[in-house]
Design an enzyme around this catalytic site. Structure first.
Site, short mmCIF file in Angstrom:
data_model
loop_
_atom_site.label_atom_id
_atom_site.label_comp_id
_atom_site.label_asym_id
_atom_site.label_seq_id
_atom_site.Cartn_x
_atom_site.Cartn_y
_atom_site.Cartn_z
CD GLU A 179 -3.05 -1.04 2.22
OE1 GLU A 179 -4.14 -1.57 1.99
OE2 GLU A 179 -2.79 -0.48 3.30
CD GLU A 372 -3.79 -5.89 2.57
OE1 GLU A 372 -4.66 -5.21 3.18
OE2 GLU A 372 -2.57 -5.64 2.65
#
Length: 474
Positions: A179, A372
């Protein structure tokens, strides 16, 4: 068409949220260890409150987490029982280089991951390895200012060279930074960035961003040189941004928010800074610390695939009012009246996953990987520790259907799917254990009490069936 025959079904964790063993095996202290549970957590992970060491007033859940450091064989055996084709995990940087700037790695740390990867291979599970899932050794934070210093590029390069060389043949799927856009939202958690008084925060963040993007490109280059079989991906915290109304200013607000996050992936996937970003930085008076050769490195070493997290979509407006915002997310969003929310205020939007996949695929034309996706919820076990988590099954089923639609109806190339927190772990955002994502219940509470016993939930058998039928039976 459905799911490709070699589709990589599995689950995902991060070292700092499950491993524990913070002071074992020669491991050094990292920024992620120092995020306390409780009300101070947000200020610390946002880089606004200085916490460079443990104190007696706070509880630090990452210190021991669910102690996967000693339970990894048991946990991987459970993943294998579910039929995992891949397991996404991350390396704790300070386990390999305790301070971060040493010339020689810590053999004990290298050995730990080697054993872990061999355990995966024993069950034909393909490791998908995040090189840095928010970790920065605290020595680099304190002595170099973390990623605001160009020297970190070299330290990260050393880390990557060691990993790619040591684990050649054991690991072929790599992600450079988890991320990466989280740097803009939670800078201390995302990149070890703490702001000194009077600093230009935006300048610091984009300086750090350039260094991470450069490091990512160098890592991609080394990975391909060490082993041409290596596949390297970038990783984005994703989620479609909808306009609150059809008012053009709201539409523009949504587009601008998208761009703020795509900025990183534009560089990693296309190999150059996008014009919109350069113009925006110019307006803000921010100078990227670009040196001779940097732009060539970025251009020549783009990623092989695009990986991303997806939990919810977001809603943007020209004017965002506090009372209309959703709870508990690093990303600002207005409440969407058409969607239900999780217990933590995350808006549940399976179609949003398909929309996000289409946006990413249209933009980059590279294979995608959902690394995810999951539902954080309070699980109540019965007297035997068993959890009936139909709400989690419903959430995952709807999102898997949306992925299938994106492949079958939209022609998107998807490599795999790893649900977040396949075993219960510490929440990155809140530091809680009660915000559970897993197919496996871990007996541990928010204060660190519990036996750490692992128990299969109802979703365990459900996901096992999903994998066994390659997504046919949901």
């Amino acid at each position: 068409m459905g799911f490709r025959k070699d589709f990589l079904w599995g689950g995902a964790t991060a070292a700092n949220q499950c491993e524990g063993g913070f002071d074992q095996g020669g491991r050094g202290l990292a920024n992620v260890d120092l995020a306390p549970a409780g009300p101070d957590r947000h200020q610390v992970i946002a880089g606004e409150k200085k916490m460079f060491n443990f104190d007696d007033e706070h509880f630090y859940p990452a210190q021991n987490a669910i102690d996967m450091y000693t339970h990894f064989k048991e946990d991987i055996a459970l993943f294998a029982e579910m039929g995992f084709k891949t397991y996404r995990l991350s390396i704790a940087w300070s386990r390999i280089f305790p301070k971060g700037d040493e010339s020689e790695p810590n053999e004990e740390g290298l050995k730990f991951y080697e054993e872990l990867f061999k355990e995966c291979r024993k069950y034909n599970i393909e490791p998908l390895v995040t090189i840095t899932h928010f970790d920065v050794p605290m020595h680099l934070v304190e002595n170099y200012g973390s990623w605001r210093s160009r020297e970190l590029v070299g330290f990260y390069e050393n880390l990557c060279r060691v990993l790619f060389t040591r684990y050649k043949g054991l690991v072929k799927y790599w992600l450079t930074f988890n991320e990466i856009n989280m740097l803009l939202h939670l800078p201390f958690m995302g990149a070890g960035i703490y702001f000194e008084e009077g600093e230009n925060k935006e300048q610091v963040k984009y300086t750090a961003a350039h260094h991470e993007l450069l490091a990512s490109a160098i890592a991609t280059k080394i990975a391909h040189e060490v082993d041409p079989e290596n596949q390297v991906g970038c990783m984005l915290a994703a989620g479609a941004n909808y306009a609150y109304t059809c008012k053009p200013e709201d539409v523009w607000a949504a587009k601008k928010t998208d761009r703020e996050n795509y900025f990183f992936i534009d560089v990693q996937s296309r190999g150059e800074y996008p014009a919109y970003a350069l113009k925006e930085l110019e307006r803000k008076g921010i100078e990227l610390p670009i040196e001779d050769g940097d732009l060539d490195i970025l251009k020549e070493n783009t990623v092989d695939f695009i990986s991303f997290s997806y939990y919810s979509s977001h809603v943007q407006a020209e004017k965002m009012s506090e009372e209309n915002k959703t709870d508990g997310n690093a990303f600002d969003s207005i409440k969407n009246p058409y969607l239900e929310s999780s217990e933590w205020g995350w808006q549940i939007d399976p179609l949003g996953l398909r929309i996000t996949m289409n946006e990413l695929y249209d933009r980059y034309q590279k294979p995608l990987f959902v690394v995810e996706n999951g539902l954080g919820a309070v699980d109540i076990p019965d007297e035997n520790g068993y959890v009936v988590d139909d709400y989690r099954i419903d959430y995952l089923r709807a999102h898997i259907k949306a992925m299938r639609d994106a492949m079958e109806l939209d022609g998107i190339d998807l490599l795999g799917y790893t649900t977040w927190g396949c075993i219960d772990l510490v929440s990155a955002g809140t530091g809680e254990m009660k915000k559970r994502y897993g197919f496996i219940y871990v007996d541990r509470d928010d204060q660190g009490n519990g036996t750490l016993k692992r128990t299969k939930k109802k979703s365990f058998e459900w996901y096992k069936q999903v994998i066994a039928t390659n997504g046919e039976e949901l």
